[in-house]
Scaffold this motif. Structure first.
Motif, PDB file in Angstrom:
ATOM      1  N   ILE A  16       0.648  -1.243  -0.059  1.00  9.10           N
ATOM      2  CA  ILE A  16      -0.006  -0.073  -0.022  1.00  9.10           C
ATOM      3  C   ILE A  16       0.998   1.313   0.085  1.00  9.10           C
ATOM      4  CG2 ILE A  16      -1.601   1.289   1.432  1.00  9.10           C
ATOM      5  CD1 ILE A  16      -2.916  -1.275   2.498  1.00  9.10           C
ATOM      6  N   GLY A  19       2.697   1.839  -3.221  1.00  9.12           N
ATOM      7  CA  GLY A  19       1.899   2.216  -4.335  1.00  9.12           C
ATOM      8  C   GLY A  19       1.605   0.985  -5.299  1.00  9.12           C
ATOM      9  N   GLU A  22      -2.995   0.648  -5.565  1.00  6.73           N
ATOM     10  CA  GLU A  22      -3.270   2.110  -5.731  1.00  6.73           C
ATOM     11  C   GLU A  22      -4.244   2.703  -4.420  1.00  6.73           C
ATOM     12  OE1 GLU A  22      -4.679   4.302  -9.309  1.00  6.73           O
ATOM     13  OE2 GLU A  22      -3.437   2.719 -10.209  1.00  6.73           O
ATOM     14  N   ARG A  23      -3.839   3.808  -4.037  1.00  7.98           N
ATOM     15  CA  ARG A  23      -4.904   4.548  -3.381  1.00  7.98           C
ATOM     16  C   ARG A  23      -6.506   4.505  -3.683  1.00  7.98           C
ATOM     17  NH1 ARG A  23      -3.492   8.764   0.830  1.00  7.98           N
ATOM     18  NH2 ARG A  23      -5.700   9.602   1.589  1.00  7.98           N
ATOM     19  N   GLY A  24      -7.314   4.051  -2.956  1.00  7.01           N
ATOM     20  CA  GLY A  24      -8.373   3.869  -3.270  1.00  7.01           C
ATOM     21  C   GLY A  24      -9.068   2.500  -4.019  1.00  7.01           C
ATOM     22  N   LEU A  55      -4.368   2.457   7.084  1.00 11.83           N
ATOM     23  CA  LEU A  55      -3.857   2.135   5.764  1.00 11.83           C
ATOM     24  C   LEU A  55      -4.869   1.684   4.727  1.00 11.83           C
ATOM     25  CD1 LEU A  55      -0.324   0.554   6.409  1.00 11.83           C
ATOM     26  CD2 LEU A  55      -0.918   2.978   5.521  1.00 11.83           C
ATOM     27  N   ARG A  68     -10.692  -0.809   0.673  1.00 12.33           N
ATOM     28  CA  ARG A  68     -10.098   0.175  -0.114  1.00 12.33           C
ATOM     29  C   ARG A  68      -8.886   0.674   0.502  1.00 12.33           C
ATOM     30  NH1 ARG A  68     -12.883   0.954  -4.473  1.00 12.33           N
ATOM     31  NH2 ARG A  68     -15.093   0.840  -4.214  1.00 12.33           N
ATOM     32  N   ALA A  69      -7.768   0.807  -0.446  1.00  9.21           N
ATOM     33  CA  ALA A  69      -6.451   0.897   0.158  1.00  9.21           C
ATOM     34  C   ALA A  69      -6.476   2.834   0.328  1.00  9.21           C
ATOM     35  CB  ALA A  69      -5.436   0.707  -0.997  1.00  9.21           C
ATOM     36  N   ALA A  70      -6.223   2.875   1.681  1.00  8.11           N
ATOM     37  CA  ALA A  70      -6.058   4.321   2.012  1.00  8.11           C
ATOM     38  C   ALA A  70      -4.921   5.174   1.925  1.00  8.11           C
ATOM     39  CB  ALA A  70      -6.613   4.340   3.592  1.00  8.11           C
ATOM     40  N   GLY A  71      -3.661   4.353   2.075  1.00  8.52           N
ATOM     41  CA  GLY A  71      -2.485   5.252   1.554  1.00  8.52           C
ATOM     42  C   GLY A  71      -1.772   5.407   2.859  1.00  8.52           C
ATOM     43  N   SER A  72      -0.679   6.042   2.824  1.00  8.92           N
ATOM     44  CA  SER A  72       0.186   6.085   3.957  1.00  8.92           C
ATOM     45  C   SER A  72      -0.165   7.051   4.753  1.00  8.92           C
ATOM     46  CB  SER A  72       1.679   6.598   3.361  1.00  8.92           C
ATOM     47  OG  SER A  72       2.601   7.046   4.318  1.00  8.92           O
ATOM     48  N   ARG A  75       0.657  10.840   4.398  1.00 10.50           N
ATOM     49  CA  ARG A  75       0.087  11.561   3.058  1.00 10.50           C
ATOM     50  C   ARG A  75      -1.062  12.605   3.559  1.00 10.50           C
ATOM     51  NH1 ARG A  75      -0.244   7.294  -1.727  1.00 10.50           N
ATOM     52  NH2 ARG A  75       1.749   6.544  -1.490  1.00 10.50           N
TER      53      ARG A  75
END
Length: 75
Positions: A16, A19, A22-24, A55, A68-72, A75
């Motif tokens: 995650i 990348g 992918e985010r979302g 995350l 869903r991937a939320a990201g770091s 960010r």
């Protein structure tokens, strides 16, 4: 948490942040279990932890364990 869940959590989290997820993007327990070569149980445990660390978001949205991937966190 057992070793498979811990290793799975680490791998999903790194993917995650890097990348690879992918985010979302839509992630399911089945998809992740196949990708990381584990059953859904360690994936489910890993997703719970990653959601608590922000995350992942929106879990579960269906009986398939979608999130869903939320990201770091940075960010």
């Amino acid at each position: 948490m057992g070793v498979p869940a811990q290793a799975t959590r680490t791998a999903i989290g790194q993917d995650i942040v890097s990348g690879a997820h992918e985010r979302g993007s839509r992630l399911t327990e089945g998809q992740l279990a196949r990708r990381y070569g584990v059953s859904r149980v360690p994936v489910r445990e890993a997703l719970r932890t990653l959601e608590a660390r922000h995350l992942l978001a929106g879990r579960p949205l269906s009986s398939a364990g979608m999130c869903r991937a939320a990201g770091s966190r940075d960010r």
